[in-house]
Design a protein around this motif. Structure first.
Motif, short mmCIF file in Angstrom:
data_model
loop_
_atom_site.label_atom_id
_atom_site.label_comp_id
_atom_site.label_asym_id
_atom_site.label_seq_id
_atom_site.Cartn_x
_atom_site.Cartn_y
_atom_site.Cartn_z
N SER A 1 -4.21 4.07 16.16
CA SER A 1 -3.10 3.38 16.81
C SER A 1 -1.77 4.04 16.46
N PRO A 2 -0.74 3.86 17.32
CA PRO A 2 0.59 4.40 17.01
C PRO A 2 1.13 3.92 15.67
N SER A 3 0.93 2.63 15.37
CA SER A 3 1.41 2.10 14.10
C SER A 3 0.75 2.81 12.93
N ALA A 4 -0.56 3.05 13.04
CA ALA A 4 -1.29 3.72 11.96
C ALA A 4 -0.83 5.16 11.79
N ARG A 5 -0.47 5.82 12.87
CA ARG A 5 -0.02 7.21 12.79
C ARG A 5 1.35 7.32 12.12
N LEU A 6 2.15 6.27 12.22
CA LEU A 6 3.48 6.30 11.62
C LEU A 6 3.46 6.12 10.10
N VAL A 7 2.35 5.64 9.56
CA VAL A 7 2.27 5.39 8.12
C VAL A 7 1.37 6.43 7.45
N GLY A 8 1.52 7.68 7.90
CA GLY A 8 0.66 8.74 7.39
C GLY A 8 0.79 8.99 5.91
N ASP A 9 1.94 8.68 5.31
CA ASP A 9 2.15 8.91 3.89
C ASP A 9 2.14 7.61 3.08
N GLY B 1 4.85 5.12 -0.85
CA GLY B 1 5.02 5.92 0.36
C GLY B 1 6.37 5.72 1.03
N PRO B 2 6.83 4.46 1.23
CA PRO B 2 8.13 4.27 1.88
C PRO B 2 9.24 4.93 1.07
N PRO B 3 10.21 5.54 1.75
CA PRO B 3 11.30 6.23 1.04
C PRO B 3 12.34 5.25 0.50
N GLU B 4 11.91 4.34 -0.33
CA GLU B 4 12.80 3.37 -0.95
C GLU B 4 12.46 3.29 -2.43
N ALA B 5 13.45 2.96 -3.23
CA ALA B 5 13.25 2.91 -4.68
C ALA B 5 12.61 1.61 -5.13
N LEU B 6 12.65 0.57 -4.28
CA LEU B 6 12.16 -0.75 -4.69
C LEU B 6 11.42 -1.41 -3.54
N THR B 7 10.20 -1.84 -3.82
CA THR B 7 9.40 -2.63 -2.88
C THR B 7 9.00 -3.92 -3.58
N VAL B 8 9.19 -5.04 -2.90
CA VAL B 8 8.87 -6.36 -3.46
C VAL B 8 7.78 -6.99 -2.61
N ASN B 9 6.65 -7.33 -3.23
CA ASN B 9 5.56 -8.02 -2.55
C ASN B 9 5.23 -9.29 -3.31
N PHE B 10 5.05 -10.38 -2.57
CA PHE B 10 4.55 -11.63 -3.16
C PHE B 10 3.15 -11.89 -2.63
N GLN B 11 2.25 -12.31 -3.51
CA GLN B 11 0.87 -12.63 -3.13
C GLN B 11 0.43 -13.87 -3.88
N SER B 12 0.03 -14.90 -3.13
CA SER B 12 -0.45 -16.11 -3.78
C SER B 12 -1.95 -16.03 -4.03
N TYR B 13 -2.40 -16.70 -5.07
CA TYR B 13 -3.82 -16.79 -5.39
C TYR B 13 -4.02 -18.07 -6.20
N VAL B 14 -4.75 -19.02 -5.63
CA VAL B 14 -4.98 -20.34 -6.22
C VAL B 14 -3.63 -21.00 -6.49
N ASN B 15 -3.22 -21.18 -7.73
CA ASN B 15 -1.97 -21.90 -8.02
C ASN B 15 -0.90 -20.99 -8.60
N THR B 16 -1.03 -19.68 -8.39
CA THR B 16 -0.01 -18.75 -8.86
C THR B 16 0.46 -17.86 -7.71
#
Length: 514
Positions: free
Chosen positions: A47-55, A456-471
Motif C-alpha cells: 500500500s502507499p502508506s506502507a511504502r512511505l514508512v520504509g525506514d 525511524g521518524p526524524p524526531e528526537a521524541l516519540t510518546v506512546n501510551f498503551q493500556s494493559y489491564v489497570n495500567t
C-alpha cells in the motif's frame, strides 16, 4: 563490552536454539533465502502508506511472568504469527514500469527470527534493567535482512525489576499500523484466567460511523435543530480548510521553534533509546470522570504537563507567564470502530487471509503547549479544548488521501521527501492505544506488561501510551544523545499525573459536597 559493541562487530551474531540444542547462527544480509527461489505467485501490492514508512520500525517490549520455555514459545509462534500473511511475506518489485513492490510469500525458518543475543554477563548481573534497555536501543542501529520477512523475536531470558523474562519484538512498520498489530496480538493471546478462550475485548469506542457523518435531524426536531445541523457542517468545513492550509504550510515553510525537544542533527545515525514507565489507569479515569472528558484528553494533558516540567527545569526559565507552542504528529486509526473485534473473530475462525492488514492511518497536527499553570487541571482542560477542536475537522481524512495521491503522482522518493519534511517541521510524534483489559498469555507465557514504541521518524521524541489491564505504559523513544536523562522525563510524567489526579480528587469532593 556492552551489548551494542558486541553487535556492531557483525551484522547480527546471535545464539539460537533448535530442538533444544544451542547453536551459533550468522544472520547477516544475504543469509536468507533468495527471493525468487522460494517466493510464490505475486501477491497484493504494498500500500502507499506502507511504502512511505520504509525506514520505520515498531518495537514492542513484552515482560513475561515466567522464564521462557523455548519449545513452547517456538510452537506458539509457528502456530500463530508465522501463519499470518505479512509474517510469511517479503516485498518484491513486480517488474512493472513504476516498480511497485508486492507482498510475496516465502518460506519461514524460525531460527532466522527467534534471536538469543549474547550479552555481557557482568553487565546483566549489575543492572538487568539497563542491560535490556541498552540492547533494545542497539536495535535502532541494526538493519534487518530484507530477503526474509521483516520480524524478529529477541529473547532476554533473565529477571528484571518488572518481569522474569523479556522479549523485544521488532517489526517493520509496513506490516501494519498499531490497530493491525493489536489485532494480531489479541488473536495470538489467551486469557490468563482461562487459556481455552480469547481475552476479553476492549470496549467499543463511543464513536460510530465515519468521522464526517453528521446525521440530519428528523423533521419533527424542528427548525432550530436543522439550523444547528447546518451550522455544524459549516464549522466542519471551515476547520478543515484551516487545517489543510496548515498542513501545506508545514510542508512548505512552517516550522516549530527550536526548543530542547526539537531534533538536533549530530552528523551521524541517531540511536534511539526506548524507555517506559507504568501509570495508573484508575488515576487517569478519575481525572476523566472529574472533568467529563476522555482518557485521550487526560493523556494529552499529562504530556503537556510533563514536557512543561522538564522544559522549565532544564532551561532554568522562571517566567511563569511564558508559553511555547510546539506541534505533534498524532496518528489516528481510520478503520471502522468495530474492526478489532471483527478481525479477531475472523482470525480465530481461520479466515486470517480475509483480514485487511497493512496501514490505514491518517494524522493530525496537534498543538502542544509548554507553560506553567498554578492549577494542574488547566493542562487537561487545554488539551480537551484542542482535541475537541480537531475532532470537528476532516484533517485526518485529507492527510490519508494526500499521502496516497502524492505518492501516485510524484513517486516514492518525492513522497518520502515531503513526508519527512513535514515530520521534521514538527517536534513530537504521539499516539495512544487501548490494549487487553485482562491479563493474557502469549505463546503460553503470562504477560506482565506491554510497551510498544519504535524508531525511524526524524524526531528526537516519540510518546506512546498503551493500556494493559489497570495500567497505562508511557513509552518514550528518544534520541539518547539529546535526552541523556530520559528517566527524569519519565519521572515528570509520573509526577504530573499525580498532581493532576490530586487536583481532580478535590474537584470531585467539592462536587459531592455540593
Amino acid at each position: 563490552m556492552d551489548a551494542a559493541g558486541t553487535l556492531r562487530k557483525r551484522p547480527l551474531s546471535v545464539r539460537t536454539e533448535s530442538n533444544g540444542a544451542a547453536a551459533v547462527a550468522e544472520a547477516g544480509p544475504g543469509a536468507g533465502r533468495g527471493r525468487a527461489g522460494h517466493a510464490e505467485a505475486p501477491g497484493e501490492p504494498v500500500s502507499p502508506s506502507a511504502r512511505l514508512v520504509g525506514d520505520f520500525y515498531i518495537v514492542v517490549v513484552i515482560g513475561l511472568a515466567t522464564p521462557v520455555n523455548l519449545p513452547v514459545a517456538r510452537a506458539g509462534i509457528e502456530a500463530q504469527l508465522a501463519r499470518y500473511p505479512r509474517f510469511r511475506s517479503i516485498q518484491v518489485e513486480d517488474g512493472s514500469k513504476d516498480g511497485n513492490p508486492r507482498w510475496v510469500w516465502t518460506q519461514v525458518n524460525l531460527d532466522d527470527h527467534i534471536i538469543y543475543p549474547k550479552l555481557d554477563a557482568a553487565a546483566v548481573a549489575a543492572d538487568p534493567d539497563k542491560a535490556v534497555e541498552d540492547y533494545v536501543a542497539s536495535l535502532s542501529t541494526l538493519p534487518m535482512d530484507k530477503s526474509r520477512p521483516l520480524w524478529e523475536f529477541h529473547v532476554l531470558d533473565f529477571p528484571t525489576s518488572e518481569a522474569t523474562a523479556t522479549t523485544a519484538i521488532r517489526v517493520h512498520h509496513s506490516f501494519g499500523d498499531g490497530m493491525s498489530l493489536l489485532t494480531l496480538l489479541m488473536a495470538c493471546t489467551r486469557s490468563a484466567a482461562d487459556p481455552t478462550r480469547l481475552p476479553a475485548m476492549p470496549p467499543l469506542p463511543t464513536r460510530t460511523g465515519p468521522l464526517w457523518a453528521r446525521p440530519r435531524p428528523p423533521a419533527s426536531a424542528g427548525a432550530l435543530a436543522f439550523a444547528a445541523w447546518v451550522w455544524s457542517l459549516v464549522v466542519l468545513a471551515w476547520h478543515t480548510v484551516v487545517d489543510v492550509a496548515s498542513f501545506f504550510a508545514t510542508i512548505l515553510f512552517l516550522r516549530d521553534p527550536h526548543t530542547l525537544f526539537k531534533r538536533v542533527e549530530h552528523g551521524e545515525h541517531q540511536r534511539k533509546r526506548i524507555v517506559h514507565r507504568s501509570l495508573s489507569l484508575d488515576d487517569v479515569k478519575l481525572v476523566r470522570n472529574a472533568l467529563n472528558c476522555t482518557v485521550n484528553d487526560v493523556l494529552v494533558g499529562v504530556t503537556y504537563a510533563a514536557l512543561s516540567r522538564y522544559y522549565f527545569r532544564k532551561t532554568g526559565d522562571a517566567d511563569t507567564g511564558k508559553e511555547i507552542r510546539v506541534r505533534s504528529i498524532l496518528l489516528v486509526n481510520l478503520r471502522p470502530t468495530t474492526s478489532l473485534h471483527a478481525c479477531v473473530e475472523m482470525i480465530e475462525s481461520g479466515k486470517e487471509n480475509d483480514v485487511k492488514w497493512g496501514n490505514k492511518l491518517g494524522f493530525i497536527i496537534l498543538p502542544f503547549h509548554i507553560g506553567l499553570h498554578d492549577d494542574p487541571l488547566q493542562y487537561v482542560r487545554k488539551a480537551k479544548k484542542i482535541v475537541d477542536r480537531k475532532k470537528s475537522s476532516l484533517e485526518v481524512i485529507f492527510t490519508h488521501l494526500a499521502a496516497e495521491i502524492i505518492l501516485k503522482i510524484f513517486g516514492l522518493k518525492a513522497a518520502e521527501a515531503i513526508f519527512h519534511r513535514m515530520i521534521s517541521h514538527t517536534t513530537i510524534s504521539f499516539s495512544n492505544m487501548i490494549g487487553p483489559v485482562e491479563q493474557v498469555e502469549f505463546c503460553g507465557h503470562p504477560v506482565v506488561f506491554i510497551a510498544p514504541s519504535g524508531y525511524g521518524p526524524p524526531e528526537a521524541l516519540t510518546v506512546n501510551f498503551q493500556s494493559y489491564v489497570n495500567t497505562i505504559k508511557v513509552n518514550l523513544a528518544v534520541d539518547e544523545a539529546q535526552f541523556p536523562d530520559s528517566h527524569q522525563l519519565l519521572d515528570d510524567f509520573t509526577e504530573s499525573l499525580s498532581l493532576i489526579r490530586d487536583a481532580a480528587s478535590r474537584v470531585g469532593k467539592n462536587h459531592r459536597n455540593d
